[in-house]
Design an enzyme around this catalytic site. Structure first.
Site, PDB file in Angstrom:
ATOM      1  N   LYS A  11       1.152  -1.206   0.575  1.00 16.11           N
ATOM      2  CA  LYS A  11       0.108  -0.158  -0.080  1.00 16.11           C
ATOM      3  C   LYS A  11       1.036   1.057   0.318  1.00 16.11           C
ATOM      4  O   LYS A  11       2.143   1.275   0.307  1.00 16.11           O
ATOM      5  CB  LYS A  11      -1.384  -0.179   1.355  1.00 16.11           C
ATOM      6  CG  LYS A  11      -1.849  -0.879   1.197  1.00 16.11           C
ATOM      7  CD  LYS A  11      -2.660  -1.489   2.448  1.00 16.11           C
ATOM      8  CE  LYS A  11      -3.638  -2.507   2.772  1.00 16.11           C
ATOM      9  NZ  LYS A  11      -4.805  -2.156   3.450  1.00 16.11           N
ATOM     10  N   TYR A  51     -12.308  -2.271  -4.206  1.00 17.24           N
ATOM     11  CA  TYR A  51     -13.090  -2.036  -2.501  1.00 17.24           C
ATOM     12  C   TYR A  51     -14.644  -2.467  -2.640  1.00 17.24           C
ATOM     13  O   TYR A  51     -14.669  -2.217  -2.055  1.00 17.24           O
ATOM     14  CB  TYR A  51     -12.192  -1.871  -1.741  1.00 17.24           C
ATOM     15  CG  TYR A  51     -10.915  -1.816  -1.602  1.00 17.24           C
ATOM     16  CD1 TYR A  51     -10.638  -2.697  -0.805  1.00 17.24           C
ATOM     17  CD2 TYR A  51     -10.107  -1.084  -1.791  1.00 17.24           C
ATOM     18  CE1 TYR A  51      -9.357  -3.408  -0.093  1.00 17.24           C
ATOM     19  CE2 TYR A  51      -8.277  -1.340  -1.877  1.00 17.24           C
ATOM     20  CZ  TYR A  51      -8.433  -2.029  -0.555  1.00 17.24           C
ATOM     21  OH  TYR A  51      -6.476  -2.738   0.289  1.00 17.24           O
ATOM     22  N   PHE A  59     -15.533   3.147   6.619  1.00 14.21           N
ATOM     23  CA  PHE A  59     -14.433   3.463   6.266  1.00 14.21           C
ATOM     24  C   PHE A  59     -14.170   3.608   4.187  1.00 14.21           C
ATOM     25  O   PHE A  59     -13.035   3.642   4.204  1.00 14.21           O
ATOM     26  CB  PHE A  59     -13.393   2.515   7.101  1.00 14.21           C
ATOM     27  CG  PHE A  59     -13.474   1.044   6.224  1.00 14.21           C
ATOM     28  CD1 PHE A  59     -13.106   0.380   5.226  1.00 14.21           C
ATOM     29  CD2 PHE A  59     -13.749   0.614   7.624  1.00 14.21           C
ATOM     30  CE1 PHE A  59     -13.049  -0.720   5.350  1.00 14.21           C
ATOM     31  CE2 PHE A  59     -14.036  -0.714   7.070  1.00 14.21           C
ATOM     32  CZ  PHE A  59     -13.534  -1.561   5.848  1.00 14.21           C
ATOM     33  N   ARG A  87      -1.968 -14.149   4.976  1.00 13.53           N
ATOM     34  CA  ARG A  87      -3.014 -13.836   6.356  1.00 13.53           C
ATOM     35  C   ARG A  87      -2.107 -14.047   7.067  1.00 13.53           C
ATOM     36  O   ARG A  87      -1.883 -12.903   7.843  1.00 13.53           O
ATOM     37  CB  ARG A  87      -3.918 -14.188   5.845  1.00 13.53           C
ATOM     38  CG  ARG A  87      -4.884 -13.881   4.651  1.00 13.53           C
ATOM     39  CD  ARG A  87      -5.525 -13.169   4.452  1.00 13.53           C
ATOM     40  NE  ARG A  87      -6.864 -12.201   5.177  1.00 13.53           N
ATOM     41  CZ  ARG A  87      -6.998 -11.051   5.194  1.00 13.53           C
ATOM     42  NH1 ARG A  87      -7.088 -10.341   4.375  1.00 13.53           N
ATOM     43  NH2 ARG A  87      -7.847 -10.831   6.354  1.00 13.53           N
ATOM     44  N   ARG A 104       2.468  -6.642   9.857  1.00 16.58           N
ATOM     45  CA  ARG A 104       1.364  -5.265   9.680  1.00 16.58           C
ATOM     46  C   ARG A 104       1.739  -4.647  11.984  1.00 16.58           C
ATOM     47  O   ARG A 104       1.626  -3.572  11.227  1.00 16.58           O
ATOM     48  CB  ARG A 104       0.031  -5.733   9.677  1.00 16.58           C
ATOM     49  CG  ARG A 104      -0.440  -5.577   8.503  1.00 16.58           C
ATOM     50  CD  ARG A 104      -1.997  -5.628   8.348  1.00 16.58           C
ATOM     51  NE  ARG A 104      -2.736  -5.979   7.216  1.00 16.58           N
ATOM     52  CZ  ARG A 104      -4.296  -6.115   6.251  1.00 16.58           C
ATOM     53  NH1 ARG A 104      -4.385  -7.706   7.715  1.00 16.58           N
ATOM     54  NH2 ARG A 104      -4.107  -6.444   5.418  1.00 16.58           N
ATOM     55  N   ASN A 114      -2.227   0.065   7.005  1.00 14.34           N
ATOM     56  CA  ASN A 114      -1.775  -0.930   7.509  1.00 14.34           C
ATOM     57  C   ASN A 114      -0.460  -1.947   6.202  1.00 14.34           C
ATOM     58  O   ASN A 114      -0.332  -3.082   6.710  1.00 14.34           O
ATOM     59  CB  ASN A 114      -2.384  -1.893   7.869  1.00 14.34           C
ATOM     60  CG  ASN A 114      -3.557  -2.130   7.084  1.00 14.34           C
ATOM     61  OD1 ASN A 114      -3.270  -2.086   5.574  1.00 14.34           O
ATOM     62  ND2 ASN A 114      -4.914  -2.877   7.397  1.00 14.34           N
ATOM     63  N   HIS A 117      -2.206  -5.472   1.665  1.00 13.86           N
ATOM     64  CA  HIS A 117      -3.603  -6.560   1.299  1.00 13.86           C
ATOM     65  C   HIS A 117      -2.782  -8.033   0.811  1.00 13.86           C
ATOM     66  O   HIS A 117      -2.309  -7.830   0.419  1.00 13.86           O
ATOM     67  CB  HIS A 117      -4.190  -5.100   0.119  1.00 13.86           C
ATOM     68  CG  HIS A 117      -4.885  -6.655  -0.672  1.00 13.86           C
ATOM     69  ND1 HIS A 117      -6.686  -6.675   0.302  1.00 13.86           N
ATOM     70  CD2 HIS A 117      -5.360  -6.930  -1.381  1.00 13.86           C
ATOM     71  CE1 HIS A 117      -7.164  -7.233  -0.798  1.00 13.86           C
ATOM     72  NE2 HIS A 117      -6.033  -7.317  -1.437  1.00 13.86           N
ATOM     73  N   GLU A 128      -9.181 -10.872  -7.813  1.00 13.49           N
ATOM     74  CA  GLU A 128      -8.057  -9.841  -7.298  1.00 13.49           C
ATOM     75  C   GLU A 128      -6.758 -10.275  -8.757  1.00 13.49           C
ATOM     76  O   GLU A 128      -6.292  -9.161  -9.084  1.00 13.49           O
ATOM     77  CB  GLU A 128      -7.949  -9.947  -6.170  1.00 13.49           C
ATOM     78  CG  GLU A 128      -8.852  -9.213  -5.618  1.00 13.49           C
ATOM     79  CD  GLU A 128      -8.459  -9.493  -4.008  1.00 13.49           C
ATOM     80  OE1 GLU A 128      -7.437  -9.908  -3.778  1.00 13.49           O
ATOM     81  OE2 GLU A 128      -8.854  -8.863  -2.780  1.00 13.49           O
TER      82      GLU A 128
HETATM   83  P1  ATP Z   1      -6.722  -5.750   3.342  1.00 11.67           P
HETATM   84  O1  ATP Z   1      -8.273  -6.446   2.763  1.00 11.67           O
HETATM   85  O2  ATP Z   1      -6.275  -5.184   2.461  1.00 11.67           O
HETATM   86  O3  ATP Z   1      -6.195  -6.930   3.243  1.00 11.67           O
HETATM   87  P2  ATP Z   1      -8.057  -7.286   5.339  1.00 11.67           P
HETATM   88  O4  ATP Z   1      -8.690  -7.527   4.932  1.00 11.67           O
HETATM   89  O5  ATP Z   1      -7.129  -7.288   6.657  1.00 11.67           O
HETATM   90  O6  ATP Z   1      -7.333  -5.933   5.379  1.00 11.67           O
HETATM   91  P3  ATP Z   1     -10.937  -5.536   5.415  1.00 11.67           P
HETATM   92  O7  ATP Z   1     -11.640  -5.804   6.561  1.00 11.67           O
HETATM   93  O8  ATP Z   1     -11.026  -5.835   4.468  1.00 11.67           O
HETATM   94  O9  ATP Z   1      -9.125  -6.088   5.904  1.00 11.67           O
HETATM   95  O10 ATP Z   1     -10.488  -4.528   5.372  1.00 11.67           O
HETATM   96  C1  ATP Z   1      -9.641  -3.770   4.525  1.00 11.67           C
HETATM   97  C2  ATP Z   1      -9.002  -2.443   4.066  1.00 11.67           C
HETATM   98  O11 ATP Z   1     -10.272  -1.264   4.765  1.00 11.67           O
HETATM   99  C3  ATP Z   1      -8.034  -2.835   5.364  1.00 11.67           C
HETATM  100  O12 ATP Z   1      -6.699  -3.821   5.549  1.00 11.67           O
HETATM  101  C4  ATP Z   1      -7.745  -1.398   6.511  1.00 11.67           C
HETATM  102  O13 ATP Z   1      -7.041  -0.624   4.813  1.00 11.67           O
HETATM  103  C5  ATP Z   1      -9.143  -0.619   5.692  1.00 11.67           C
HETATM  104  N1  ATP Z   1      -9.927  -0.645   6.783  1.00 11.67           N
HETATM  105  C6  ATP Z   1     -10.350  -1.918   7.766  1.00 11.67           C
HETATM  106  N2  ATP Z   1     -11.158  -1.682   8.530  1.00 11.67           N
HETATM  107  C7  ATP Z   1     -11.026  -0.146   8.930  1.00 11.67           C
HETATM  108  C8  ATP Z   1     -11.646   1.258   9.702  1.00 11.67           C
HETATM  109  N3  ATP Z   1     -12.065   0.555  10.715  1.00 11.67           N
HETATM  110  N4  ATP Z   1     -11.104   2.311   9.994  1.00 11.67           N
HETATM  111  C9  ATP Z   1     -10.071   2.288   8.730  1.00 11.67           C
HETATM  112  N5  ATP Z   1      -9.895   1.669   7.583  1.00 11.67           N
HETATM  113  C10 ATP Z   1     -10.177   0.234   8.054  1.00 11.67           C
HETATM  114 MG    MG Z   2      -9.652  -7.461   3.663  1.00  8.55          MG
END
Ligand code: ATP
Ligand code: MG
Length: 140
Positions: A11, A51, A59, A87, A104, A114, A117, A128
């Site tokens: 990211k 997304y 968010f 993961r 992370r 973070n 992805h 994806e």
């Molecule tokens: P990713 O999809 O990036 O691998 P993830 O699967 O752990 O992350 P998701 O729930 O899919 O988490 O959320 C996608 C992304 O949205 C997160 O990686 C983070 O950058 C952002 N995000 C998730 N939750 C929050 C939140 N509560 N506030 C702000 N940003 C968030």
């Molecule tokens: Mg995710």
């Protein structure tokens, strides 16, 4: 065990801090092989589409703004149980809750910034990967 492919995105908070090599090292030491990689800047519509699964989440707008704020590096990773392995190597979404030794935990700045992805299922990995790469760009 299943031999799989998954998608990762380094990211903008990671590219801005010149962490792409350090993060790729974690992938490779964790047993994943980088079989495709490119650096690009997502346009707003592309980030929105990538997304779209989160479109109703509070968010979403901030996430799209962040993901378009600088370059990203998109990668196809291959290996045994690559989806779950990635993961594990990434750690929990919130760096404060991520386990020691994860990307992370070590590099993440916040729940949004973070650093990485990773696809969350085999089905989403296929979607994806196809979003960013054609088969000819993937070289195992
Ligand atoms: P990713 O999809 O990036 O691998 P993830 O699967 O752990 O992350 P998701 O729930 O899919 O988490 O959320 C996608 C992304 O949205 C997160 O990686 C983070 O950058 C952002 N995000 C998730 N939750 C929050 C939140 N509560 N506030 C702000 N940003 C968030
Ligand atoms: Mg995710």
């Amino acid at each position: 065990m299943a031999f799989e492919r998954t998608l990762s995105i380094l990211k903008p908070d990671a590219t801005n801090r010149n962490l792409t090599g350090a993060i790729n090292d974690r992938f490779e030491k964790g047993g994943l092989k980088i079989v495709a990689q490119k650096r690009l800047r997502l346009k707003r519509q592309e980030a929105e589409r990538f997304y779209e699964i989160h479109a109703e989440r509070p968010f979403y707008r901030d996430l799209v703004a962040f993901m378009t704020s600088g370059p990203v590096v998109v990668e196809v990773l291959e290996g045994e149980d690559a989806v779950s392995r990635l993961r594990e190597i990434m750690g929990a979404t919130d760096p404060e809750k991520a386990a020691n030794g994860t990307i992370r935990k070590d590099f993440g700045l916040s729940i949004e910034k973070n650093s990485v992805h990773g696809s969350d299922s085999r089905e989403n990995a296929q979607r994806e990967i196809a979003f960013f790469f054609s088969e000819i760009e993937i070289c195992p």
